[in-house]
Write a protein that holds these residues in place. Structure first.
Motif, PDB file in Angstrom:
ATOM      1  N   ASP A 475       0.825  -1.213   0.000  1.00 17.59           N
ATOM      2  CA  ASP A 475       0.000   0.000   0.000  1.00 17.59           C
ATOM      3  C   ASP A 475       0.861   1.266   0.000  1.00 17.59           C
ATOM      4  OD1 ASP A 475      -2.342  -1.553   0.107  1.00 17.59           O
ATOM      5  OD2 ASP A 475      -2.198  -1.716   2.286  1.00 17.59           O
ATOM      6  N   GLY A 476       1.960   1.224  -0.717  1.00 10.97           N
ATOM      7  CA  GLY A 476       2.830   2.391  -0.844  1.00 10.97           C
ATOM      8  C   GLY A 476       3.836   2.568   0.278  1.00 10.97           C
ATOM      9  N   THR A 477       3.658   1.871   1.400  1.00 14.05           N
ATOM     10  CA  THR A 477       4.578   1.991   2.530  1.00 14.05           C
ATOM     11  C   THR A 477       5.766   1.053   2.341  1.00 14.05           C
ATOM     12  OG1 THR A 477       2.847   2.637   4.080  1.00 14.05           O
ATOM     13  CG2 THR A 477       4.864   1.719   5.022  1.00 14.05           C
ATOM     14  N   LEU A 478       6.957   1.620   2.374  1.00 13.80           N
ATOM     15  CA  LEU A 478       8.180   0.835   2.226  1.00 13.80           C
ATOM     16  C   LEU A 478       8.814   0.647   3.596  1.00 13.80           C
ATOM     17  CD1 LEU A 478      10.327  -0.398   0.213  1.00 13.80           C
ATOM     18  CD2 LEU A 478      11.521   1.803   0.465  1.00 13.80           C
ATOM     19  N   THR A 479       9.179  -0.601   3.924  1.00 17.20           N
ATOM     20  CA  THR A 479       9.823  -0.910   5.197  1.00 17.20           C
ATOM     21  C   THR A 479      11.143  -1.614   4.929  1.00 17.20           C
ATOM     22  OG1 THR A 479       7.662  -1.174   6.269  1.00 17.20           O
ATOM     23  CG2 THR A 479       9.592  -2.044   7.432  1.00 17.20           C
ATOM     24  N   ALA A 480      12.238  -1.016   5.420  1.00 18.77           N
ATOM     25  CA  ALA A 480      13.554  -1.645   5.332  1.00 18.77           C
ATOM     26  C   ALA A 480      13.752  -2.485   6.584  1.00 18.77           C
ATOM     27  CB  ALA A 480      14.637  -0.584   5.221  1.00 18.77           C
ATOM     28  N   LEU A 556       3.999  11.213  -0.500  1.00 18.44           N
ATOM     29  CA  LEU A 556       3.019  11.023   0.573  1.00 18.44           C
ATOM     30  C   LEU A 556       3.140   9.645   1.221  1.00 18.44           C
ATOM     31  CD1 LEU A 556      -0.171  12.617  -1.040  1.00 18.44           C
ATOM     32  CD2 LEU A 556       1.401  13.651   0.611  1.00 18.44           C
ATOM     33  N   ASN A 557       3.787   8.711   0.530  1.00 18.36           N
ATOM     34  CA  ASN A 557       3.946   7.362   1.070  1.00 18.36           C
ATOM     35  C   ASN A 557       5.034   7.326   2.136  1.00 18.36           C
ATOM     36  OD1 ASN A 557       3.383   6.340  -2.257  1.00 18.36           O
ATOM     37  ND2 ASN A 557       1.968   5.961  -0.574  1.00 18.36           N
ATOM     38  N   LYS A 558       4.857   6.442   3.108  1.00 21.03           N
ATOM     39  CA  LYS A 558       5.767   6.364   4.249  1.00 21.03           C
ATOM     40  C   LYS A 558       6.932   5.415   3.977  1.00 21.03           C
ATOM     41  CE  LYS A 558       2.318   7.491   7.779  1.00 21.03           C
ATOM     42  NZ  LYS A 558       1.663   7.034   9.022  1.00 21.03           N
TER      43      LYS A 558
END
Length: 619
Positions: A475-480, A556-558
């Motif tokens: 949903d557009g949120t990228l997590t490393a 706008l994405n996190k």
């Protein structure tokens, strides 16, 4: 609409059309001393306001256009009786004030004309004042007539009106140095989440909060500016008189409840701690002059504060502190010439402090020494620094908050069958590791990650020069996701800072690699021929759709960072935290304090680039 005959008759015309007024709810709130008669105190306050409003100050002229004083039975046409409104007394006046513009010459008859409104509402032992009278003048009157009113305790102002902090104005209580600001202003979605232990050397001057009352029918809601040292509230809306009066009675009711019961916790608990005992303050060693315009909401219509500040900046005050005492001697002078000495000591004033300033001996130049003494006043413009770690400023004394808060984003997961000390599959070679992730016999933490993120894209980047061990995109949120194995599998393993140092350093070092354009370029030609990747839990053989999802992201994405390090066990963590809270430190509680500091520092760095950092330990 009869005037209260117990007050001195006024030669000014009676103010008509009260119901048509639309004042801004910018008010100071005073509380009548228990030994005083609220009615008599209100009469004295009205007399003071009349006298002050008639004072010309630096204006060319002032003129009262109308005023009115109402008591409980009186009616406000179009609004109702004071009794129905829950109000015991009301004073209102309008004055015209004419000043010469700064750019105009003495011979030019050009004036700026301001029409100023005063509205004072008495509700029981409280009064709510909307007035152009300066805080300085009001403070002097309160000090002269100590038995009548006092400002609300700053703790009541800070804690009664709860909500997400949007802006805070902070003043430093630390030793002045070139590497740290004397004051700062912070803004954001929720300032409570922005403040950290580094802000423990700053005290709150004022705050804008997004106030959400518990009562759904409450009038006052939304953006409120609270200035605790000035007992001042500002609600940005201009309202009709009925709404203004309702807001006044509503806020008084809230403060009455806070006096009766313990108010909620401090909303900005990370900041410096207000001191209440002068016995803890000693060793004054420096003093600075605060800028009047750096204090939010400072009312200085006659320029008196600015004049005093300028005089003090053109003078010198050499501090000679006393060990074991908050009092000190200030050698004062001007243009390099000493003119005398002042004996200065803080004295309790209600919930705060003010300076008692007297001559220490006979001055060599009494006229100049008296000017400096009068400019010091009650200490409104001074910041005094103490060896005890305290700072006097804005009639408050604060101590740097040395209590380091826990790391906020610590979570615990059940790793089940997975080996908490094994980071990746037990095979050699980058491609072999990628191919083995999640196979039946794989019990590594990499396999746990593959099961913990079952939705969206999960791409492994393990290997030399990696951005992170995994990237998750949903949903557009990228997590490393950075993974590190525990140092031990023991169910009683102790807290260990060293278990986190390497993985934290790696996560921080790679923050700049999370730029979306850099990631697109990186995965267009991946380092590994067949990177391990999953979409909604299903293994994928190529990354074209992942690249499409990356290209679809906007600002706008996190972007978030997660560190998976299961060395820290929840039971050990909870026992260590409890020991620290109870003041019974243990080996683990001391190590946990160090770990908190490491993770807080890392989070500050992460949120300076991206959205947030979460660390996952073991259940």
């Amino acid at each position: 609409m009869d005037i209260d005959k117990s007050l001195v008759d006024s030669p000014a015309p009676r103010l008509e059309g009260l119901a048509e007024l639309t004042p801004t709810f910018s008010v100071a709130v005073l509380h009548c001393n228990p030994d005083a008669d609220p009615k008599a105190a209100f009469r004295s306050l009205v007399t003071f306001l009349r006298t002050t409003l008639e004072s010309r100050g630096q204006a060319r002229s002032v003129r009262c256009l109308g005023e009115v004083v109402l008591a409980e039975p009186d009616q406000i046409e179009g609004v109702g009786s004071l009794l129905e409104l829950g109000i015991d007394g009301l004073y209102a006046s309008v004055r015209e004030r004419r000043t010469m513009p700064s750019w105009a010459g003495e011979d030019q008859q050009v004036f700026d004309v301001a029409n100023q409104l005063t509205v004072v509402v008495r509700c029981g032992a409280f009064v709510v004042l909307h007035t152009p009278v300066s805080d300085e003048a009001l403070r002097k009157w309160l000090q002269k007539f100590k038995g009548l009113y006092r400002y609300l305790p700053s703790a009541i102002l800070r804690r009664t009106l709860q909500g997400d902090g949007k802006t805070v104005w902070l003043r430093g209580v630390h030793r002045r140095r070139a590497t740290k600001a004397d004051s700062k202003t912070l803004g954001g979605l929720r300032i409570q989440e922005v403040l950290d232990d580094e802000d423990g050397s700053f005290a709150l001057s004022a705050a804008v909060i997004d106030y959400l009352p518990l009562d759904e029918s409450a009038v006052v809601r939304g953006r409120l500016t609270v200035s605790p040292a000035k007992s001042h509230l500002y609600w940005k809306f201009r309202v009709d008189l009925l709404t203004f009066l309702a807001a006044a009675t509503e806020t008084v009711t809230l403060f009455e409840k806070s006096f009766a019961v313990e108010p909620p916790e401090e909303p900005f608990w990370q900041l410096a701690v207000p001191e209440t005992e002068l016995a803890n303050v000693y060793g004054a060693y420096d003093v600075t002059i605060a800028e009047p315009d750096e204090l939010p909401g400072a009312a200085d219509p006659d320029g008196e504060l600015a004049e005093r500040a300028e005089l003090l900046r053109n003078s010198f005050l050499e501090v000679r502190g006393h060990s074991g005492s908050p009092a000190f001697t200030a050698v004062v002078g001007r243009e390099g010439a000493e003119v005398g000495s002042l004996s200065i000591k803080p004295a309790a004033r209600g919930d705060g402090f003010e300076l008692d300033v007297r001559f220490a001996g006979t001055p060599s130049n009494e006229a100049v020494a008296r000017q400096i003494r009068d400019a010091v006043g009650n200490g409104e413009l001074l910041r005094i620094y103490y060896e005890s770690g305290h700072t006097f400023g804005e009639c408050q004394i604060n101590l740097q908050n040395q209590t380091a808060p826990p790391f906020a984003n610590l979570e615990f997961a059940d790793f089940g069958r997975y080996r908490v000390n094994q980071e990746k599959p037990s095979v050699r070679g980058d491609q072999a590791i990628h191919d083995a992730i999640g196979l039946i016999n794989d019990c590594s933490l990499f396999a746990w990650v593959a099961t913990a993120y079952p939705t969206g894209w999960l791409v492994c980047d393990d290997g030399a020069g990696e951005v992170a061990d995994f990237l998750h995109l949903a949903d557009g949120t990228l997590t490393a996701i950075h993974v590190k194995g525990a140092q031990s599998t023991s169910s009683t393993r102790q807290v260990a800072v060293t278990a986190y140092q390497e993985v934290v350093a790696q996560a921080v070092k790679n923050l700049r690699l999370l730029d979306n354009r850099s990631l697109i370029e990186r995965f267009t030609t991946p380092r590994i021929a067949r990177p391990a990747a999953w979409l909604d839990g299903t293994r994928q053989t190529e990354l074209s759709e992942f690249l499409t999802a990356l290209r679809a992201r906007t600002t706008l994405n996190k972007t978030k960072v997660v560190i998976v390090q299961p060395h820290l066990l929840r039971p050990v963590h909870d026992a260590a935290r409890k020991a620290a809270e109870e003041g019974k430190p243990t080996r683990d509680s001391r190590s946990l304090t160090l770990l908190d500091g490491l993770l807080r520092s890392a989070r500050r760095t992460v949120i300076s680039h991206w959205d947030d950092l979460t660390v996952i330990g073991s259940e």
